[in-house]
Design an enzyme around this catalytic site. Structure first.
Site, PDB file in Angstrom:
ATOM      1  N   SER A  13       6.270   3.196  -2.662  1.00 45.98           N
ATOM      2  CA  SER A  13       7.717   3.404  -3.278  1.00 45.98           C
ATOM      3  C   SER A  13       7.404   4.827  -4.273  1.00 45.98           C
ATOM      4  O   SER A  13       8.595   5.184  -4.337  1.00 45.98           O
ATOM      5  CB  SER A  13       7.196   2.031  -3.745  1.00 45.98           C
ATOM      6  OG  SER A  13       6.109   2.397  -4.753  1.00 45.98           O
ATOM      7  N   HIS A 109      -1.386   8.041 -11.094  1.00 48.21           N
ATOM      8  CA  HIS A 109      -2.533   6.531 -11.401  1.00 48.21           C
ATOM      9  C   HIS A 109      -1.766   5.532 -12.228  1.00 48.21           C
ATOM     10  O   HIS A 109      -1.681   6.198 -12.941  1.00 48.21           O
ATOM     11  CB  HIS A 109      -3.938   7.415 -12.170  1.00 48.21           C
ATOM     12  CG  HIS A 109      -4.951   6.224 -11.474  1.00 48.21           C
ATOM     13  ND1 HIS A 109      -5.680   6.090 -10.581  1.00 48.21           N
ATOM     14  CD2 HIS A 109      -5.785   6.081 -13.054  1.00 48.21           C
ATOM     15  CE1 HIS A 109      -6.640   4.879 -10.942  1.00 48.21           C
ATOM     16  NE2 HIS A 109      -6.703   5.274 -12.330  1.00 48.21           N
TER      17      HIS A 109
HETATM   18  C1  GAR Z   1       0.582   3.402  -6.907  1.00 46.52           C
HETATM   19  O1  GAR Z   1       0.710   2.447  -8.316  1.00 46.52           O
HETATM   20  C2  GAR Z   1      -0.207   4.159  -6.950  1.00 46.52           C
HETATM   21  O2  GAR Z   1      -0.319   4.709  -8.690  1.00 46.52           O
HETATM   22  C3  GAR Z   1      -1.926   3.987  -7.129  1.00 46.52           C
HETATM   23  O3  GAR Z   1      -1.394   3.490  -5.757  1.00 46.52           O
HETATM   24  C4  GAR Z   1      -0.022   2.972  -5.841  1.00 46.52           C
HETATM   25  C5  GAR Z   1       0.415   3.215  -4.558  1.00 46.52           C
HETATM   26  O4  GAR Z   1       2.029   2.802  -4.499  1.00 46.52           O
HETATM   27  N1  GAR Z   1      -2.015   4.795  -6.602  1.00 46.52           N
HETATM   28  C6  GAR Z   1      -3.766   4.449  -6.538  1.00 46.52           C
HETATM   29  O5  GAR Z   1      -4.218   3.583  -7.361  1.00 46.52           O
HETATM   30  C7  GAR Z   1      -4.308   6.389  -6.595  1.00 46.52           C
HETATM   31  N2  GAR Z   1      -6.083   5.990  -7.555  1.00 46.52           N
HETATM   32  P1  GAR Z   1       3.178   3.395  -3.639  1.00 46.52           P
HETATM   33  O6  GAR Z   1       2.501   3.596  -2.487  1.00 46.52           O
HETATM   34  O7  GAR Z   1       4.596   2.287  -3.803  1.00 46.52           O
HETATM   35  O8  GAR Z   1       3.479   4.215  -4.245  1.00 46.52           O
END
Ligand code: GAR
Length: 201
Positions: A13, A109
């Site tokens: 996302s 993050h």
């Molecule tokens: C997001 O919330 C991002 O901040 C987190 O993973 C999710 C990915 O969502 N990242 C971490 O925790 C890194 N340490 P997405 O694939 O929908 O962007």
């Protein structure tokens, strides 16, 4: 035009938020490649749906993290990448990528760093009982989730929150501050001074 690579592991996302910011001309940059360590990451489908090259590099095929990262680096070099964005990329970066792209890798993050680094940050914050959490965009260095901070956004925690409702509200803010931080980088407005990131006016 700055050439961006986005490294992903999951639903993508945040990748989508960056794609949208480019398509609606908020960001003047190009995503040249999306690389995933997970073969069926939905982020790869999102990239392909927008005509962006999407590649799976399987860490399991390499004898070491270094060899895996050399393969990722080959992909970055072949696309002349200027900036690497980690967007839900769940591997810890090693020396190979950190050295090649020093001060040119950003991460999002889902907590107010330096609180709650690592995995499941929203859940860590929720279980700790914080009243405020949020998200952080930072430069990536050798310390896990520890590089100089570019932007942060607060999200209040209410009594009716669950981990999921909190994570959802944090995610909404992630989708705003990640494109903002990338825009600052793309417009060459960021200056790193030790731990601090200052903005050129
Ligand atoms: C997001 O919330 C991002 O901040 C987190 O993973 C999710 C990915 O969502 N990242 C971490 O925790 C890194 N340490 P997405 O694939 O929908 O962007």
């Amino acid at each position: 035009m700055i050439r961006i690579a986005v490294l992903v592991s999951g639903r993508g996302s945040n990748l989508q938020a960056i794609i949208n910011s480019i398509e609606n001309k908020y960001l003047k940059a190009q995503i040249s490649i999306v690389i995933s360590d997970i073969s069926d990451a939905y982020a790869l489908e999102r990239a392909r749906a927008h005509g962006i090259k999407a590649v799976h590099v399987d860490p399991g095929k390499f004898a070491s993290k270094e060899l895996y990262e050399i393969e990722v680096l080959k992909n970055l070099n072949s696309e002349n990448i200027d900036l690497v964005l980690l967007a839900g990329y769940m591997k810890i970066l090693g020396k190979t990528l950190l050295t090649a792209y020093k001060d040119r890798i950003l991460n999002i993050h889902p907590a107010l760093l330096p609180a709650f680094p690592g995995l499941h940050a929203q859940e860590q914050a929720f279980r700790h009982g914080v009243k405020v959490s949020g998200c952080t965009v930072h430069f990536v260095d050798e310390e896990l989730d520890g590089g100089p901070i570019i932007l942060q956004k607060c999200v209040e925690v209410t009594d009716d929150d669950t981990v999921q409702t909190l994570a959802d509200r944090i995610l909404e803010q992630e989708h705003k501050i990640y494109p903002e931080a990338v825009k600052l980088f793309v417009e060459n407005k960021l200056i790193i001074e030790g731990r601090k990131v200052k903005f050129k006016t």
